[in-house]
Design an enzyme around this catalytic site. Sequence first.
Site, PDB file in Angstrom:
ATOM      1  CG  HIS A   1      -1.768   1.188   1.402  1.00 10.37           C
ATOM      2  ND1 HIS A   1      -3.114   1.183   1.114  1.00 10.37           N
ATOM      3  CD2 HIS A   1      -1.500   2.453   1.834  1.00 10.37           C
ATOM      4  CE1 HIS A   1      -3.629   2.373   1.357  1.00 10.37           C
ATOM      5  NE2 HIS A   1      -2.665   3.166   1.804  1.00 10.37           N
ATOM      6  CD  GLU A   2       1.480   3.745   3.707  1.00 11.17           C
ATOM      7  OE1 GLU A   2       1.701   4.754   2.993  1.00 11.17           O
ATOM      8  OE2 GLU A   2       0.491   3.658   4.465  1.00 11.17           O
TER       9      GLU A   2
ATOM     10  CG  HIS B   1       0.525   6.285  -0.680  1.00 18.89           C
ATOM     11  ND1 HIS B   1      -0.497   6.970  -1.302  1.00 18.89           N
ATOM     12  CD2 HIS B   1      -0.026   5.689   0.408  1.00 18.89           C
ATOM     13  CE1 HIS B   1      -1.622   6.801  -0.607  1.00 18.89           C
ATOM     14  NE2 HIS B   1      -1.366   6.014   0.416  1.00 18.89           N
TER      15      HIS B   1
ATOM     16  CG  HIS C   1       0.810   8.358  -7.357  1.00 21.96           C
ATOM     17  ND1 HIS C   1      -0.430   8.605  -6.818  1.00 21.96           N
ATOM     18  CD2 HIS C   1       0.798   8.955  -8.570  1.00 21.96           C
ATOM     19  CE1 HIS C   1      -1.154   9.308  -7.668  1.00 21.96           C
ATOM     20  NE2 HIS C   1      -0.425   9.540  -8.739  1.00 21.96           N
TER      21      HIS C   1
END
Length: 603
Positions: free
Chosen positions: A392-393, A396, A399
């Site tokens: 998940h992180e 980020h 991105h």
Amino acid sequence: MAETKQLPNRSEVADELKWDLTLLFDSDDEMRAALKQTVALVTDFVKLEGQVGKSAQNLLNALQAEKQIDEQLEREYVYAFMRRDSDTTDTAAVSVFGEAANTLSKLGAQMAFLEPEIVAISDEQLAQFQQAEPQLAEFEFLLKKLRSQRAHVLSDVEEKLLSRAQKSLDASEEIYNTLNDADLDFGQVHNDDGKLVQLTHGNRSQFTESQIREVRKEATLAYEKPYQKLRNTFAQTFNSFVDSQNMQAQIRHYDSARQAAMSGNHIDESVYDTLVKSVNDHLSLAHRWYALKKRVLGLDTMYKYDLNVPLAGSDMLKTTFEEGKQMTLDALSVLGPRYTAGLKQEFDHRWIDAAENKGKRSGGYQISVYDANPFILLNWTDKLYSTSVLAHESGHAMHSYFSSQAQPSEYADAPIFLAEVASTFNENILTDYLLEKYQDDRQKLIFILEQYITGFIGTIYRQTQFAEFEHQAYQAQQAGTTLTADYLDQISGDLVNKYYGPSVTETGTRTQSWAYVPHFYMNYYVYQYATSQAVSTALSQRVWQHEDHALENYFSFLEAGGSDYPVNILKHAGIDVTTDQYLKEAFKVFEQRLDQIESLLLK
């Protein structure tokens, strides 16, 4: 005497499990010296006050100077922020963060003249400036976005005053974080072996997922206890924060704090309401899951502390940090060598702070520095959940990594509405990977499917529940109601019962259900977790199934950063969030996986 396990001090954690802050500065003193240089730049910048709208060159100079200052301040502030979060009991770290935060507030007040002066330029004059100075083309969307909010930009004097007061207005968040991360003591609880272990934010899941009912009950009640004891303090802190947000929305001429939070990115409030309605329309699926779990566990009464025990039995697919990194790499290889090369940069150069230590901020997050790299905070436990958080992180982080390569700094940061798509996208891909890898192993399939279902409920159902709570609290406070602990307990408790349904019985206190959520101090943040999960479900399915142009479109999304309004960027990626179709697609996938696990469990 039972054995007691204590968290290590920060100095006792191995370097490879800590982020490398020398990627930003070698020391606190070096950061302070850089901050002084930034202060000097601002001293020069303020000489432009009153001159910004007088020529194209002045406007360009102001925008370029602001960009340089923002880049430097980001590096300095993030360094101090991470120093503090590494150990909130370290007085030197807290001090350096305080210096950075105070300086940021003061410089923001000094620079606050820029937006009002830009807004004051007439459309005709701005068009002439843009024609006369080609370099202004870089800032075209920034100017468009800023000027679209002209009705909400205050006078120069008012903007300076508000900017100067921002640190005080945001104080509730800092008080909450200190209280929640540094001051709460959950005491010791018994683990599965009957040994006393310190209960923390980070290891709580190890107890709530225990196959021994008394272990998970004890841990759940122990975790709730300090929130109950300090319920009035938590309520007053939250009330102060909501009051400050409602006040700022009012003086900026918004109808509500929700409108203020959403309008900056041109997201219509109907997106929020459509989410709440769609999730409420599909509550029966969540209720079906809880009823199934109650049946399989053979419980006459299922309490909230029974919800997280894995139905597959033992805690499967346990992974060390190294194994979790490899699993994440393997799963995300579907995104191609360019993406995995970025992940290897993250894994090999200590962009991640993995281990839990005394005083470390709870949970996990990603924070990025444009002219350096992203950083990730984790509190690792050897569970599949931690690998999901890593994926998940890392979504980020990648991105930020790809948008920083493709965009100038003013567009590198994607708004949260988009950022959470990239993170939950990775979680979906990890699930697809694991379901395929273990397709012939019934027990592991059950475990993986339950992890997915729990994650989906936690992201779409739970965050929408939080969104309903948040909106009710804001509306009540705006109408003059003080958000007391009793009032917050009531609205939160009613929502908890609605979302969990008839198969789940309340236990303990209602206070913890709202007091432990740090995202309530981020002003209409939580709903975006739910919308993003639904969006990423559709996008990840297309990439996983190798649909034409799906990977190309996804990289375009990653590289877009914040260079356009979120709705437009998603439309280019093939998702229209102005309708409920993307939500229907997400619930369809959820129902299919619910059918699959039900079939496996009831064989």
